[in-house]
Design an enzyme around this catalytic site. Structure first.
Site, short mmCIF file in Angstrom:
data_model
loop_
_atom_site.label_atom_id
_atom_site.label_comp_id
_atom_site.label_asym_id
_atom_site.label_seq_id
_atom_site.Cartn_x
_atom_site.Cartn_y
_atom_site.Cartn_z
N TRP A 265 0.72 -1.21 0.07
CA TRP A 265 0.09 -0.05 0.07
C TRP A 265 1.06 1.25 0.01
O TRP A 265 2.15 1.14 0.06
CB TRP A 265 -0.88 -0.21 1.22
CG TRP A 265 -2.21 0.74 0.91
CD1 TRP A 265 -2.73 1.79 1.27
CD2 TRP A 265 -3.41 0.20 0.18
NE1 TRP A 265 -3.94 2.16 0.77
CE2 TRP A 265 -4.28 0.91 0.26
CE3 TRP A 265 -3.54 -0.99 -0.56
CZ2 TRP A 265 -5.43 0.80 -0.57
CZ3 TRP A 265 -4.71 -1.10 -1.17
CH2 TRP A 265 -5.75 -0.48 -1.18
N ASP B 260 0.10 10.98 -0.20
CA ASP B 260 -0.97 11.90 -0.42
C ASP B 260 -2.36 11.47 -0.06
O ASP B 260 -2.66 9.86 -0.05
CB ASP B 260 -1.16 12.72 -1.56
CG ASP B 260 -1.49 11.80 -2.71
OD1 ASP B 260 -1.45 10.52 -2.75
OD2 ASP B 260 -2.40 12.39 -3.67
N GLU C 7 -3.57 8.35 -1.91
CA GLU C 7 -2.62 7.30 -1.76
C GLU C 7 -1.54 6.95 -2.83
O GLU C 7 -1.53 5.62 -3.15
CB GLU C 7 -3.35 6.06 -1.33
CG GLU C 7 -4.61 6.29 -0.52
CD GLU C 7 -5.06 5.05 0.30
OE1 GLU C 7 -6.20 4.42 -0.48
OE2 GLU C 7 -5.16 4.59 1.15
N GLU C 8 -1.23 7.95 -3.64
CA GLU C 8 -0.40 7.62 -4.86
C GLU C 8 0.84 8.16 -5.05
O GLU C 8 1.91 7.73 -5.41
CB GLU C 8 -1.21 8.00 -5.94
CG GLU C 8 -2.58 7.31 -6.45
CD GLU C 8 -3.47 8.13 -7.21
OE1 GLU C 8 -3.21 9.12 -7.43
OE2 GLU C 8 -4.37 7.21 -7.94
N GLU D 80 -18.66 6.18 -5.30
CA GLU D 80 -17.52 6.98 -5.12
C GLU D 80 -17.24 7.99 -6.41
O GLU D 80 -16.86 9.14 -6.14
CB GLU D 80 -16.09 6.16 -5.30
CG GLU D 80 -14.89 6.88 -4.92
CD GLU D 80 -13.69 6.05 -5.28
OE1 GLU D 80 -13.47 5.39 -6.23
OE2 GLU D 80 -13.19 5.64 -4.20
#
Ligand SMILES: *[C@@H]1O[C@H](CO)[C@@H](O)[C@H](O)[C@H]1NC(C)=O
Ligand SMILES: *[C@@H]1O[C@H](CO)[C@@H](O)[C@H](O)[C@H]1NC(C)=O
Ligand SMILES: *[C@@H]1O[C@H](CO)[C@@H](O)[C@H](O)[C@H]1NC(C)=O
Ligand SMILES: *[C@@H]1O[C@H](CO)[C@@H](O)[C@H](O)[C@H]1NC(C)=O
Ligand SMILES: *[C@@H]1O[C@H](CO)[C@@H](O)[C@H](O)[C@H]1NC(C)=O
Ligand SMILES: *[C@@H]1O[C@H](CO)[C@@H](O)[C@H](O)[C@H]1NC(C)=O
Ligand SMILES: *[C@@H]1O[C@H](CO)[C@@H](O)[C@H](O)[C@H]1NC(C)=O
Ligand SMILES: *[C@@H]1O[C@H](CO)[C@@H](O)[C@H](O)[C@H]1NC(C)=O
Ligand SMILES: *[C@@H]1O[C@H](CO)[C@@H](O)[C@H](O)[C@H]1NC(C)=O
Ligand SMILES: *[C@@H]1O[C@H](CO)[C@@H](O)[C@H](O)[C@H]1NC(C)=O
Ligand SMILES: *[C@@H]1O[C@H](CO)[C@@H](O)[C@H](O)[C@H]1NC(C)=O
Ligand SMILES: *[C@@H]1O[C@H](CO)[C@@H](O)[C@H](O)[C@H]1NC(C)=O
Length: 620
Positions: A148, A206, A209-210, A433
């Site tokens: 992750w 961030d 998540e990237e 989403e």
């Protein structure tokens, strides 16, 4: 939440098989208060359904906030620290404003977060604080060892903010039992504030998540948490010097995200990062650090500040051109907006939270202009001409006719973004989403908790902007601590303790040792190496729970795979490495190795050790 691993981003594989639900445009549609109230009620219920004990959260630990009940394509059946905290921020505000039944959810949040703070994980453990930066956990409060984007440093700050807001309510009560509760909650808050004071000046991933770097959203919410945390700590008679020393440095650093035209979402990024920096990251950061008592302050990026307005205009314009569903929009229409133009996740679509965020920021700005002049300059004129085509440079004082016209246009523009969102909300009012850039059909995770929480905070912002209800609480943006200091790097090392009185088990080791396993192993592109062993931290020798290594320093001359793991001191672990092949098959080493973890340094700080290994057959 999202797909974040660099591998996934590089592979750029859109998720296939996402079933687009039939679109029923404007079933709930038509903007305006009555539809907003209906969707608001649906959203509050949508949040409650996704909390352990709720109707869409079976098998989830009571009180744990699930990201979404979606279990495949994508599987969001986890609890994220950020999503949960943003949701709890909304719940606490609603509780303070009279929804007394929310108290039980808040107290369950306190106890489950107290437990989670002690759960050691791939980001680290509580003893060093590093474990608090872990982005997500299984919904049964155990660690998730999968690959992750970690750590993510906004989570502790957001959790602190939600709990600080609740604690201020507790302390404001005349009931001394509430004061005792505030002292217990402080033990959770304190760990998070220490984390922020220690790690704010290090990079992390961030909110999407990237990106590994410094994120505006993270820096803004960290600064807010330390300012309000210091104020609360003082009320409770605690030592807040660490927070007071770091807050001005952080505000100074926050200015580095401003490039003169818009907010750069990510700075201090790794080589090869190539985006404009225009990103919903900044819009959400502004919303989350809105202070109703602040002026139109550029330094804290308040919603009515020049910087925020310029940034908002730049942000909206990016999506005008790239989404098919925006094709017919005129230059003054509302449009569907997403995360950032370069987005490829599920092919890069508009999101509900981001389109609603435009409305929310405008409602907050409108509320701030009740007490502040509107000053239209050459810098903000393009923004104003977007909301009010005949706008001209000048100073407009509260109460003047022209000011009222400008403010009415701001509310109308906010409403038009809510209306735009309603066009893509399906019958029944469920909020996923995303919605398709091509045809507006809902996409990706269904019933996203954050989407529902975002609808609720937008609705509350609108009610407050129209003077029909209370505002969110001030966090002290006008205070001395939110004034400039010098731009210095900083970190204060603190002592973390399980918040036992708030519900944490007293089992976390007080100190830990950071072990670097260096493994020489020749691999080909697409083949990845993992480490597993005989303790919970090492995944109990379960292939699915093995820890991913990184090949960042891998070269032909030195085929180095690196694993960094935090382990309790003075225990012996048994471990092996394994390879995961591109076809998902697994090759495990033929040996079990043993390593005796050393003790901690005498002062109880984080120890370290280095292990050098070479892959043992099969394989190279
Ligand atoms: C929303 O729910 C409240 C009760 O929480 C109720 O009083 C109100 O009428 C509902 N509004 C709408 C539009 O359904
Ligand atoms: C989704 O994730 C949860 C938690 O990891 C797991 O238990 C579940 O099996 C996953 N669901 C599917 C369909 O893979
Ligand atoms: C927690 O949930 C995960 C994912 O569903 C599962 O693999 C694990 O066994 C569970 N752990 C416990 C202690 O229940
Ligand atoms: C504190 O309590 C008073 C009296 O109940 C109330 O008027 C005020 O709004 C409360 N303030 C906060 C911040 O909760
Ligand atoms: C640390 O703070 C200094 C001073 O503001 C700044 O120049 C630097 O970019 C910061 N680094 C990170 C990773 O936050
Ligand atoms: C993130 O960047 C930092 C440097 O700022 C680096 O030390 C760290 O290894 C990177 N993390 C990952 C997972 O690539
Ligand atoms: C960065 O992206 C822009 C726009 O996509 C592209 O034109 C440019 O070549 C890229 N630069 C690098 C160094 O990759
Ligand atoms: C744009 O307008 C044309 C002509 O009215 C219409 O056929 C088309 O469906 C519209 N496209 C969108 C995305 O609304
Ligand atoms: C301001 O608005 C009021 C009420 O609509 C009107 O009577 C008055 O003439 C207006 N003043 C100016 C200067 O336009
Ligand atoms: C590992 O095993 C121990 C002891 O059986 C258990 O308590 C723990 O939950 C397991 N951890 C994981 C990650 O499965
Ligand atoms: C790993 O490879 C490097 C470079 O060839 C070498 O210097 C080092 O000694 C090797 N490590 C071990 C444990 O053999
Ligand atoms: C792991 O293996 C080591 C070495 O065999 C042993 O000393 C240790 O007790 C084991 N740990 C657990 C949790 O079983």
């Amino acid at each position: 939440m999202l797909l974040q691993t660099i591998l996934t981003a590089l592979a750029a594989t859109p998720l296939h098989g996402v079933v687009a639900k039939p679109l029923h445009p404007r079933q709930i549609a038509q903007p305006g208060p009555s539809n907003i109230e209906t969707e608001y009620n649906i959203s509050i219920q949508g949040v409650l359904d996704n909390i352990g004990g709720g109707s869409k959260a079976s098998g989830v630990y009571t009180g744990v906030i699930l990201a979404s009940p979606s279990t495949q394509e994508p599987n969001y059946s986890y609890t994220w620290t950020r999503d949960a905290a943003l949701t709890m921020k909304m719940i606490v505000e609603d509780f303070i404003h009279g929804r007394t039944s929310f108290r039980e959810q808040i107290q369950l949040y306190v106890s489950t977060q107290a437990i989670l703070q002690t759960v050691s994980n791939p980001s680290g453990a509580l003893g060093s604080g590093r474990g608090l930066g872990e982005p997500k956990y299984y919904s049964n409060l155990t660690r998730f060892n999968g690959d992750w984007g970690r750590p993510q440093r906004d989570g502790p700050a957001l959790r602190a903010t939600a709990l600080i807001t609740y604690s201020r309510w507790l302390l404001n009560s005349t009931d001394t039992a509430n004061h005792d509760e505030a002292n217990n909650v402080w033990d959770v808050i304190q760990n998070d504030l220490i984390y922020v004071a220690q790690y704010w000046n290090q990079t992390g991933f961030d909110l999407w998540e990237e990106v590994n770097g410094s994120s505006f959203f993270a820096s803004a919410v960290q600064h807010r948490a330390l300012v309000e945390g210091a104020a609360l700590g003082k009320l409770l008679g605690k030592d807040v010097s660490a927070y007071e020393s770091q807050a001005p440095n952080m505000l100074c650093f926050l200015q580095s995200y401003w490039n003169g035209e818009y907010i750069l979402a990510n700075i201090n990024t790794e080589p090869g990062f190539n985006r404009t920096g225009i990103d919903a990251n900044s819009v959400l950061g502004v919303i989350t650090t809105y202070d109703p008592e602040a002026s139109c302050d550029d330094s804290t990026f308040q919603p009515c500040s020049d910087r925020s307005l310029m940034n908002l205009k730049a942000y909206i314009d990016v999506f005008r051109a790239i989404y098919t569903i925006n094709k017919n929009a005129t230059a003054t229409d509302a449009v569907a907006v997403g995360r950032y133009a370069e987005d490829i996740y599920v092919d890069g679509n508009p999101w509900y939270i981001t389109t609603l965020a435009v409305a929310e920021i405008l409602y907050y700005a409108k509320a701030q202009w009740a007490n502040n002049d509107i000053v239209i300059t050459d810098r903000t004129l393009p923004f104003w001409q977007y909301v009010y085509p005949s706008a001209q440079e000048g100073t407009y004082k509260p109460g003047q006719n022209e000011t009222d016209h400008l403010l009415a246009a701001i509310v109308d523009t906010g409403d038009s973004f809510v209306d735009k969102t309603f066009e893509y909300i399906p019958e029944g009012g469920g909020l996923a989403e995303q919605f398709s850039r091509e045809n507006g059909a809902p996409l990706s995770a269904r019933d996203l908790t954050w989407s529902y929480a975002a609808f609720a905070t937008m609705r509350n912002a609108r009610v407050a902007a129209l003077d029909n209800g209370p505002s969110v609480q001030s966090w002290g943006a006008p205070s001395k601590l939110a004034r400039f200091g010098t731009c210095s790097p900083g970190s204060i090392t603190g002592t973390y303790k399980p918040a036992v009185n708030a519900g944490a088990p007293d089992t976390a080791p007080p100190c830990t040792v950071l072990i670097t396993f260096n493994l020489n192993a020749t691999t080909f592109y697409g083949e990845n190496l993992y480490l597993f062993g005989n303790t919970s931290d090492l995944g109990n020798f379960s292939v699915n729970d093995a820890l991913a290594g990184t090949a960042k320093e891998y070269t032909d001359e030195h085929p180095l795979w690196k694993f960094v793991v935090e382990l309790p001191p003075a225990e012996t672990v048994e471990y092996s490495y394994l390879r995961k092949e591109p076809d998902a098959s697994v090759i495990v080493e033929t040996v079990h190795r043993a390593f005796a973890v050393p003790g901690c340094p005498a002062d109880g700080s984080l120890g370290d050790a280095l292990v050098e290994d070479v892959w043992v057959a099969p394989g190279k």
